[in-house]
Design a protein around this motif. Structure first.
Motif, PDB file in Angstrom:
ATOM      1  N   ALA A 121    -114.127 -91.667  60.838  1.00  0.00           N
ATOM      2  CA  ALA A 121    -114.538 -90.902  59.662  1.00  0.00           C
ATOM      3  C   ALA A 121    -113.656 -91.243  58.459  1.00  0.00           C
ATOM      4  N   GLU A 122    -112.352 -91.399  58.693  1.00  0.00           N
ATOM      5  CA  GLU A 122    -111.450 -91.764  57.601  1.00  0.00           C
ATOM      6  C   GLU A 122    -111.722 -93.182  57.126  1.00  0.00           C
ATOM      7  N   ARG A 123    -111.998 -94.095  58.037  1.00  0.00           N
ATOM      8  CA  ARG A 123    -112.367 -95.457  57.645  1.00  0.00           C
ATOM      9  C   ARG A 123    -113.618 -95.445  56.775  1.00  0.00           C
ATOM     10  N   ARG A 124    -114.601 -94.640  57.189  1.00  0.00           N
ATOM     11  CA  ARG A 124    -115.840 -94.569  56.429  1.00  0.00           C
ATOM     12  C   ARG A 124    -115.582 -94.023  55.019  1.00  0.00           C
ATOM     13  N   ARG A 125    -114.723 -93.007  54.921  1.00  0.00           N
ATOM     14  CA  ARG A 125    -114.431 -92.427  53.607  1.00  0.00           C
ATOM     15  C   ARG A 125    -113.713 -93.431  52.704  1.00  0.00           C
ATOM     16  N   ILE A 126    -112.704 -94.113  53.275  1.00  0.00           N
ATOM     17  CA  ILE A 126    -111.960 -95.087  52.473  1.00  0.00           C
ATOM     18  C   ILE A 126    -112.863 -96.242  52.048  1.00  0.00           C
ATOM     19  N   ALA A 127    -113.700 -96.720  52.964  1.00  0.00           N
ATOM     20  CA  ALA A 127    -114.612 -97.803  52.627  1.00  0.00           C
ATOM     21  C   ALA A 127    -115.572 -97.388  51.522  1.00  0.00           C
ATOM     22  N   GLN A 128    -116.059 -96.148  51.594  1.00  0.00           N
ATOM     23  CA  GLN A 128    -116.974 -95.669  50.562  1.00  0.00           C
ATOM     24  C   GLN A 128    -116.277 -95.593  49.207  1.00  0.00           C
ATOM     25  N   GLU A 129    -115.036 -95.115  49.191  1.00  0.00           N
ATOM     26  CA  GLU A 129    -114.301 -95.025  47.929  1.00  0.00           C
ATOM     27  C   GLU A 129    -113.983 -96.412  47.377  1.00  0.00           C
ATOM     28  N   LEU A 130    -113.617 -97.346  48.253  1.00  0.00           N
ATOM     29  CA  LEU A 130    -113.367 -98.703  47.778  1.00  0.00           C
ATOM     30  C   LEU A 130    -114.632 -99.318  47.187  1.00  0.00           C
TER      31      LEU A 130
END
Length: 317
Positions: A121-130
């Motif tokens: 979930a954190e990977r998905r959030r960071i990827a979305q923000e990037l």
């Protein structure tokens, strides 16, 4: 039989045998003791001690096996159990230890699942923000630099073009990081396409020769299973590039009897099992998440093979 009566019985056998030998053997003890009589007595004592030690070792061998398992058990390798030898205190102790391992493995798998799902979930959030913030900002910078370069004169135009190229390369790197953090192609096109894209990017950035072997008729898998297979392949390729000094890597995905098998094999220098790092242990935790079996075969100078076997749920009639 309890441990007390087991030891008592073994000692009784040894002492009873020694007493019977003294009663029926043609041996007498003089006062003072003669040398030959002392030799016979000492020899008999030695025989009794050896026999007692051997019987005790045999009688307490279940405890030795239990102690060895206690010192070597690894919750990331489930299924390590001891057979229960009949009844008594030792059997109850082994049975209790096996039950404790069952409980610990279940708790470890549950906690690992929570941690790994939180990481994804954190990977998905960071990827979305990037993708949304950094990617769009860098795209806007590229457009501004392009317009400025068109209107600028020499030598400023060359410097702006150089800055534009650097920004474009940085944007490509950001996009590559986004794909590593959360492979969108896995959600959109499936596991085969995601693994194909992963191996292609890996070969492009590392220069290693990557061979792919994917069965076209794989059964349908759960999204969690596909994600674990993808992450294990990703970690296996990363290990081959960073630590193996390999020249070739082969990635295969095939179906077996009621299972799907992912294999990553390289021709590098190999690893030692005792030196398993965080990456391999992370793969083992991911395997536990979907009830898969992870097998790593390696030898110095003979390369490394990582094999993940995940069961496929049978369709209900």
């Amino acid at each position: 039989m309890s441990l007390f009566w087991r030891i008592f019985g073994l000692n009784a056998v040894v002492l009873g045998t020694a007493t019977a030998l003294l009663l029926w053997a043609p041996v007498t003890v003089s006062v003072p003791v003669l040398l030959t009589e002392a030799v016979i007595l000492v020899g008999g004592l030695a025989v009794m001690l050896v026999a007692n030690g051997a019987l005790l070792r045999w009688g307490l061998s279940p405890l030795d096996r239990l102690t060895k398992l206690m010192t070597t058990v690894d919750l990331l390798r489930p299924g390590q159990r001891l057979p229960v030898p009949g009844g008594g205190e030792v059997a109850e102790l082994i049975r209790t230890f096996n039950a404790m391992l069952d409980r610990l493995e279940h708790e470890r798998a549950t906690s690992s699942a929570r941690v790994l799902l939180a990481q994804e979930a954190e990977r998905r959030r960071i990827a979305q923000e990037l993708h949304d913030e950094v990617g769009q900002s860098m795209t806007a910078i590229l457009l501004v630099l392009g317009r400025a370069a068109d209107e600028a004169g020499e030598p400023l135009r060359d410097e702006l073009h150089q800055a534009q190229e650097i920004t474009r390369e940085s944007l490509d790197e950001v996009r590559r990081l986004v794909r590593r953090l959360r492979p969108g192609v896995l959600d959109d096109l499936g596991l085969i396409s995601a693994l194909t894209s992963l191996t292609h990017d890996f070969a492009t950035h590392t220069g290693l020769h990557v061979r792919r072997r994917f069965d076209p008729d794989l059964p349908a898998l759960e999204p969690e299973t596909e994600l674990v297979l993808y992450r294990v392949a990703q970690e296996g390729l990363t290990n081959a590039a960073r630590h193996a000094d390999a020249e070739r890597v082969e990635v295969s995905l095939r179906r077996a009897d009621g299972a799907v098998v992912l294999t990553i094999e390289d021709d590098g220098r190999g690893i030692e099992a005792a030196r398993e790092g965080a990456g391999i242990r992370g793969m083992r935790e991911r395997a536990l998440l979907i009830g898969a079996a992870l097998d790593i075969t390696s030898a110095p100078g003979a390369g490394t093979r990582i094999r993940l076997t995940t069961p496929v749920p049978r369709k209900q009639p």
